[in-house]
Design a protein around this motif. Structure first.
Motif, short mmCIF file in Angstrom:
data_model
loop_
_atom_site.label_atom_id
_atom_site.label_comp_id
_atom_site.label_asym_id
_atom_site.label_seq_id
_atom_site.Cartn_x
_atom_site.Cartn_y
_atom_site.Cartn_z
N SER A 143 8.28 2.36 6.77
CA SER A 143 8.64 3.30 5.71
C SER A 143 7.40 3.86 5.02
CB SER A 143 9.55 2.63 4.68
OG SER A 143 8.91 1.48 4.13
N THR A 144 6.28 3.13 5.09
CA THR A 144 5.02 3.59 4.53
C THR A 144 4.37 4.61 5.47
OG1 THR A 144 4.69 1.41 3.53
CG2 THR A 144 2.76 2.85 3.67
N PRO A 145 3.84 5.73 4.97
CA PRO A 145 3.18 6.71 5.84
C PRO A 145 2.03 6.08 6.62
CG PRO A 145 3.58 7.64 3.66
CD PRO A 145 3.90 6.18 3.56
N VAL A 146 1.99 6.35 7.93
CA VAL A 146 0.95 5.83 8.81
C VAL A 146 0.26 7.01 9.49
CG1 VAL A 146 0.42 4.37 10.81
CG2 VAL A 146 2.26 3.71 9.23
N MET A 147 -1.07 7.06 9.39
CA MET A 147 -1.84 8.15 9.97
C MET A 147 -2.99 7.61 10.81
SD MET A 147 -2.65 11.16 7.23
CE MET A 147 -4.18 11.36 8.16
N SER A 148 -3.37 8.39 11.82
CA SER A 148 -4.60 8.10 12.55
C SER A 148 -5.73 8.91 11.94
CB SER A 148 -4.44 8.48 14.03
OG SER A 148 -5.67 8.40 14.69
N ALA A 149 -6.89 8.31 11.79
CA ALA A 149 -7.99 8.96 11.08
C ALA A 149 -8.50 10.21 11.78
CB ALA A 149 -9.14 7.97 10.89
N ASP A 150 -8.36 10.29 13.10
CA ASP A 150 -8.99 11.42 13.79
C ASP A 150 -8.07 12.60 14.05
OD1 ASP A 150 -7.50 10.03 15.65
OD2 ASP A 150 -8.87 10.42 17.29
N THR A 151 -6.77 12.46 13.81
CA THR A 151 -5.84 13.53 14.17
C THR A 151 -6.15 14.83 13.44
OG1 THR A 151 -4.08 11.94 14.65
CG2 THR A 151 -3.42 14.21 14.23
N VAL A 190 0.84 -1.20 0.00
CA VAL A 190 0.00 0.00 0.00
C VAL A 190 0.87 1.25 0.00
CG1 VAL A 190 -1.90 -1.17 1.15
CG2 VAL A 190 -0.19 0.02 2.53
N ASP A 191 0.29 2.36 -0.46
CA ASP A 191 1.00 3.63 -0.48
C ASP A 191 0.91 4.37 0.85
OD1 ASP A 191 1.69 3.71 -3.42
OD2 ASP A 191 -0.50 3.54 -3.54
N GLY A 192 -0.17 4.17 1.56
CA GLY A 192 -0.37 4.80 2.86
C GLY A 192 -1.25 3.94 3.74
N ILE A 193 -1.19 4.17 5.04
CA ILE A 193 -1.92 3.36 6.01
C ILE A 193 -2.70 4.28 6.93
CG2 ILE A 193 -1.72 1.71 7.92
CD1 ILE A 193 0.89 0.72 6.53
N LEU A 194 -4.00 3.97 7.11
CA LEU A 194 -4.89 4.80 7.92
C LEU A 194 -5.52 3.96 9.02
CD1 LEU A 194 -6.08 7.72 7.98
CD2 LEU A 194 -7.96 6.85 6.56
N LEU A 195 -5.30 4.35 10.27
CA LEU A 195 -5.91 3.66 11.40
C LEU A 195 -7.27 4.27 11.67
CD1 LEU A 195 -2.81 2.99 11.79
CD2 LEU A 195 -3.33 2.82 14.23
N THR A 196 -8.30 3.44 11.74
CA THR A 196 -9.66 3.95 11.88
C THR A 196 -10.18 3.93 13.31
OG1 THR A 196 -10.69 1.79 11.46
CG2 THR A 196 -10.20 3.17 9.54
N CYS A 197 -9.40 3.45 14.27
CA CYS A 197 -9.85 3.36 15.67
C CYS A 197 -9.18 4.45 16.49
CB CYS A 197 -9.54 1.99 16.26
SG CYS A 197 -10.15 1.80 17.95
N SER A 198 -9.96 5.41 16.98
CA SER A 198 -9.39 6.57 17.66
C SER A 198 -8.74 6.22 19.00
CB SER A 198 -10.49 7.62 17.89
OG SER A 198 -11.55 7.08 18.65
N SER A 199 -9.12 5.12 19.61
CA SER A 199 -8.55 4.76 20.91
C SER A 199 -7.05 4.53 20.84
CB SER A 199 -9.25 3.51 21.47
OG SER A 199 -10.60 3.76 21.76
N PHE A 200 -6.55 4.17 19.65
CA PHE A 200 -5.12 3.89 19.52
C PHE A 200 -4.33 5.07 18.93
CE2 PHE A 200 -7.25 -0.24 19.45
CZ PHE A 200 -6.54 -0.92 20.42
N SER A 201 -5.01 6.18 18.70
CA SER A 201 -4.35 7.33 18.06
C SER A 201 -3.11 7.83 18.79
CB SER A 201 -5.35 8.48 17.91
OG SER A 201 -6.37 8.15 17.01
N PRO A 202 -3.10 7.88 20.15
CA PRO A 202 -1.90 8.39 20.82
C PRO A 202 -0.63 7.58 20.54
CG PRO A 202 -3.77 8.36 22.32
CD PRO A 202 -4.19 7.59 21.09
#
Length: 228
Positions: free
Chosen positions: A94-102, A72-84
């Protein structure tokens, strides 16, 4: 030469987050290919214990690793509880990882001083509140956060009682609209409740799917331009 379609890996801890983010991608970026990686046991354990453990983070990291191995080109976490935990986790890949709620939280702090938060998972409310306060410090602002946690709504959704889930959220939106400038729905699974509102809320209500999609696609495009 034609460029290959963008591929985004979605990391889920509950089935309830799948449809909202897929619907948002179809509306905003239908060209994007979505790959889903899930461990529903994470949210069940979190609801039972109220604690995020090292073992749970290892399981989350394993999901992200599977997504990266899938190309994948990017990774998005959809569960806000793990955002911190995302800032530490992303350094492993090396792949960009983002939290959905940030991005949603950053936008809320930049536009409002009085912020209402509604959550349906016990840990999501305090985590979102803490993140808002930390972002406010980074932005040099002071915010007042009013947080309401309605775990019975999550139970209703798990039991297939979607109308009950939505109505409980509608009630809190009406209550928080009285004293707040903006309202956040802390979890992606809650976004569906806005579709069944009889009238538009008097206060803006933010959800993470739309904002997170814009943010991750902008990030990936910036990286692509930098490489070219």
């Amino acid at each position: 030469m034609a460029t290959s379609p963008t591929r985004i890996g979605l990391i889920h801890a509950t089935m309830n987050s799948v449809q909202p983010i897929h619907d948002a991608f179809r509306a905003q970026a239908p060209h994007v290919i979505l790959l889903n990686f899930m461990d529903e046991g994470l949210i069940f354990e979190l609801n039972e214990t109220g604690v995020i453990t090292t073992a749970m983070i290892r399981r989350l990291v394993a999901l992200i690793a599977r997504a990266e191995e899938s190309g994948v080109d990017g990774i998005l976490l959809t569960c806000s509880s793990f955002s911190p935990y995302v800032p530490q986790i992303r350094s492993l890949f090396s792949t960009p990882v983002m939290s959905a709620d940030t991005s949603m939280l950053e936008y809320a702090v930049s536009t409002a001083q009085r912020i209402g938060v509604i959550a349906t998972v016990g840990t999501a409310g305090p985590i979102t509140t803490q993140q808002l306060q930390e972002i406010a410090v980074e932005q040099g602002k002071t915010v007042e956060v009013q947080t309401e946690v309605i775990t019975e709504a999550f139970v209703a959704l798990q039991n297939g009682e979607r109308a009950q889930h939505d109505e409980l959220i509608h009630q809190k939106i009406r209550e928080l609209s009285v004293t707040n400038e903006v309202i956040l729905l802390a979890q992606m699974s809650m976004a569906r409740a806005l579709l069944s509102l009889a009238e538009p809320p008097s206060t803006p209500v933010l959800t993470s799917p739309e904002i997170s999609i814009r943010t991750i696609l902008h990030l990936l495009e910036s990286k692509r331009v930098a490489r070219s």
